[in-house]
Design a protein around this motif. Structure first.
Motif, PDB file in Angstrom:
ATOM      1  N   GLU A 412       0.595  -1.173   0.120  1.00  0.00           N
ATOM      2  CA  GLU A 412       0.116  -0.172   0.002  1.00  0.00           C
ATOM      3  C   GLU A 412       0.826   1.255   0.115  1.00  0.00           C
ATOM      4  O   GLU A 412       0.384   2.319  -0.055  1.00  0.00           O
ATOM      5  CB  GLU A 412      -0.988   0.047   1.114  1.00  0.00           C
ATOM      6  N   ASP A 413       2.072   1.165   0.006  1.00  0.00           N
ATOM      7  CA  ASP A 413       3.034   2.301  -0.018  1.00  0.00           C
ATOM      8  C   ASP A 413       3.013   2.822  -1.152  1.00  0.00           C
ATOM      9  O   ASP A 413       3.071   4.373  -1.268  1.00  0.00           O
ATOM     10  CB  ASP A 413       4.705   1.856   0.287  1.00  0.00           C
ATOM     11  N   GLY A 414       2.714   2.322  -2.488  1.00  0.00           N
ATOM     12  CA  GLY A 414       2.592   2.597  -3.885  1.00  0.00           C
ATOM     13  C   GLY A 414       1.079   2.979  -4.128  1.00  0.00           C
ATOM     14  O   GLY A 414       0.127   2.379  -3.328  1.00  0.00           O
ATOM     15  N   ILE A 415       0.970   3.456  -5.290  1.00  0.00           N
ATOM     16  CA  ILE A 415      -0.615   3.779  -5.850  1.00  0.00           C
ATOM     17  C   ILE A 415      -1.026   2.515  -6.351  1.00  0.00           C
ATOM     18  O   ILE A 415      -2.154   2.534  -6.389  1.00  0.00           O
ATOM     19  CB  ILE A 415      -0.340   5.138  -6.475  1.00  0.00           C
ATOM     20  N   LEU A 416      -0.311   1.546  -6.796  1.00  0.00           N
ATOM     21  CA  LEU A 416      -0.810   0.583  -7.900  1.00  0.00           C
ATOM     22  C   LEU A 416      -1.930  -0.230  -6.983  1.00  0.00           C
ATOM     23  O   LEU A 416      -2.877  -0.867  -7.458  1.00  0.00           O
ATOM     24  CB  LEU A 416       0.095  -0.234  -8.544  1.00  0.00           C
ATOM     25  N   ALA A 417      -1.572  -0.591  -5.681  1.00  0.00           N
ATOM     26  CA  ALA A 417      -2.320  -1.455  -5.013  1.00  0.00           C
ATOM     27  C   ALA A 417      -3.864  -0.671  -4.836  1.00  0.00           C
ATOM     28  O   ALA A 417      -4.846  -1.315  -5.147  1.00  0.00           O
ATOM     29  CB  ALA A 417      -1.808  -1.618  -3.334  1.00  0.00           C
ATOM     30  N   ARG A 418      -3.811   0.722  -4.581  1.00  0.00           N
ATOM     31  CA  ARG A 418      -4.803   1.358  -4.569  1.00  0.00           C
ATOM     32  C   ARG A 418      -5.806   1.429  -5.907  1.00  0.00           C
ATOM     33  O   ARG A 418      -6.978   1.230  -5.875  1.00  0.00           O
ATOM     34  CB  ARG A 418      -4.649   2.842  -4.153  1.00  0.00           C
ATOM     35  N   HIS A 419      -5.016   1.721  -6.961  1.00  0.00           N
ATOM     36  CA  HIS A 419      -5.691   1.481  -8.416  1.00  0.00           C
ATOM     37  C   HIS A 419      -6.234   0.076  -8.764  1.00  0.00           C
ATOM     38  O   HIS A 419      -7.538   0.057  -9.230  1.00  0.00           O
ATOM     39  CB  HIS A 419      -4.668   1.780  -9.303  1.00  0.00           C
TER      40      HIS A 419
END
Length: 547
Positions: A412-419
């Motif tokens: 979750e530190d990066g944006i791709l998990a959210r995307h």
């Protein structure tokens, strides 16, 4: 005395943060698609928008708005019913920037008429960019924009609300809409027992001296802090659309009681609620008994934004994958220079090029539909097909993008998990995949001649592309079958692929040829990169994908 160091290693061979990037000028495919569909004059406006939304500050706002999720405050400290939702300040800042850019109203004149020109295309480019930063706040933005189409069926109501809708001020205060600098609108359609089948709705509307009183519930009502909602309820003449404000005409809080906020997989910055109406005040929109016909004016536009948003999510996934692999070295070479990774990334880039060309072509049709019967037919037939293909493509695409980053893509530190968590919602909301296919069939049955005109035009625009003629023939035969519903998913997907090939052919003919060869002339493999592209074509696709 020298202090001991507890560091065990130096951090290196990691990609730098993907921020302070102009999300418009770094995206050659977007700029070309905008220009090809009439938006070339907006280059300066879009460049400024892309610079702002690609900044580190906007990235941080997106993170905060999702990590600090909305909270429902049903009562105040004295036990009085309040039914308000609290958001992190970052959410309100995102809303303010979106409103300032006109994402909620720039396609309408101050009187609520379609603005025309290239307003849909330019606004779509902004929406596409904003989706890459934070998608949840765009739910009330798109519903506000789309509600104008339904309110137009009740001219006196549109005339009173449009001056507030037309404002580019964002006003989050909990107050009657007529006292505010700007307003947002939401929508409540589905109920527990019906879901997509809104004709099964049981919420009742009783006529009163000052309008109607609504009693019932909604299983999903998004953006509960909107200033008003378009809702469906059963009136004497049948299912009817209503305008339900948060405050009644006398200034009292309307009898809208939120039961809880949905605990969603994604879309976490945006509040979605279960709600009960306890004799809530509402005004009719459109004729009694014509609720579906009325609210579909709004839904057509929200479906458009679902496709734009999903294309934007895929674009962001591609950009982050390219950025990471251009900086990450494996086996003495950057990942982006490894032949197998190049095959994956270039195939993904081709998919995004086709997707953005297609959604911009769709928006051009929305721009021209009021004065062009052919473009209006394009909107009716292809909007559900485009939503079907683009939105259902996004989850698998974003999974592949996550894999390009390895473990860094999964956290979750990066944006791709959210995307990735965000990506399924656009295929589910505003009509699931099967509903989209049925809507295509409905458009064919209601005006077969206009639909065939669209298909004929697509055939002409794709003439000579690999597999195009065979695809046109298949689509025509599939839709004429007596059991066409059984094969509707296959036919609608092929229709969308044909339309994407046609749209891309107007932007980059060579890449349209590649797209058709890998999607029309043959069935695209289940995994990206399992196609045979020429090395020069791969290089061009990757160079165009992220400047």
């Amino acid at each position: 005395m020298t202090q001991p160091s507890f560091a065990t290693h130096e951090v290196f061979n990691q990609s730098p943060p993907f921020e302070d990037v102009n999300l418009y000028t770094s995206d050659q495919s977007l700029a070309a698609a905008v220009a090809a569909n009439g938006g070339a004059d907006a280059q300066r406006e879009l460049t400024e928008f892309g610079q702002l939304w690609g900044s580190a500050a906007m990235t941080e706002r997106g993170r905060l708005a999702n990590e600090s999720t909305p909270k429902l405050r049903t009562f105040d400290s004295k036990g009085h019913r309040r039914d308000v939702v609290e958001f992190h300040p970052a959410y309100h800042e995102l809303m303010a920037y979106a409103a300032q850019a006109g994402l909620h109203n720039s396609t309408w004149t101050s009187e609520g008429k379609p603005r025309g020109g290239s307003s849909e295309v330019v606004r779509a480019a902004k929406f596409y960019i904003a989706s890459q930063v934070e998608s949840g706040h765009l739910c009330p933005v798109t519903m506000t924009r789309a509600s104008v189409a339904a309110l137009a069926l009740q001219p006196e109501l549109l005339a009173s609300t449009m001056p507030v809708i037309a404002s580019r001020d964002y006003d989050p205060s909990f107050a009657p809409w007529w006292q505010k600098r700007g307003m947002t609108l939401g929508m409540g359609m589905t109920e527990k027992q019906g879901g997509t089948d809104v004709r099964a709705n049981m919420t009742r509307a009783e006529r009163t001296a000052d309008g109607y009183r609504i009693t019932g519930h909604k299983w999903f009502m998004s953006a509960p802090m909107c200033d008003a909602f378009l809702v469906l309820a059963q009136a004497d003449a049948g299912l009817t659309c209503f305008f339900m404000p948060r405050f009644a005409p006398d200034g009292s809080v309307n009898a809208i009681q939120f039961q809880r906020l949905k605990d969603k997989l994604g879309n976490r910055s945006n509040a979605s609620s279960e709600v009960e109406f306890i004799g809530a005040y509402a005004a009719r929109v459109g004729e009694e008994g014509k609720g579906i016909r009325t609210i579909i004016q709004m839904v057509q536009l929200t479906r458009q934004d679902c496709a734009i948003s999903s294309a934007g999510l895929m674009r962001s996934g591609l950009a982050h994958a390219l950025h990471h692999t251009r900086h990450r070295s494996v086996f003495q070479k950057h990942l982006a220079d490894q032949p197998l990774m190049q095959a994956v990334l270039s195939d993904m880039a081709l998919h995004v090029e086709a997707s953005v060309a297609l959604v911009m072509r769709m928006c051009r049709a929305f721009d021209r539909a009021p004065a062009d019967a052919g473009e209006a037919a394009y909107v009716r037939l292809l909007t559900p097909a485009i939503k079907y293909w683009v939105c259902k493509s996004a989850p698998a695409f974003l999974y592949e993008a996550m894999e390009c980053l390895g473990g860094n893509g999964y956290v979750e530190d990066g944006i791709l998990a959210r995307h990735f968590r965000e990506s399924p919602v656009n295929a589910i909301w505003e009509g699931s995949g099967n509903v989209m296919c049925l809507d295509v069939l409905r458009a064919l049955s209601r005006d077969a001649e206009a639909a065939m005109t669209v298909l004929t035009a697509l055939a002409a625009e794709t003439r000579g592309l690999p597999g195009a003629a065979e695809t046109v023939s298949f689509i025509g035969q599939a839709f004429r079958r007596p059991d066409s519903e059984r094969v509707a998913r296959l036919a609608v997907e092929k229709l969308a692929l044909l339309a994407a090939s046609a749209a891309l052919n107007q932007v980059t003919p060579r890449h349209a040829e590649l797209f058709a060869a890998t999607r029309l002339a043959t069935t695209h493999p289940g995994m990206y990169g399992a196609v045979d592209l020429d090395a020069a074509d791969m290089r061009t696709l990757l160079e165009r994908a992220l400047q």
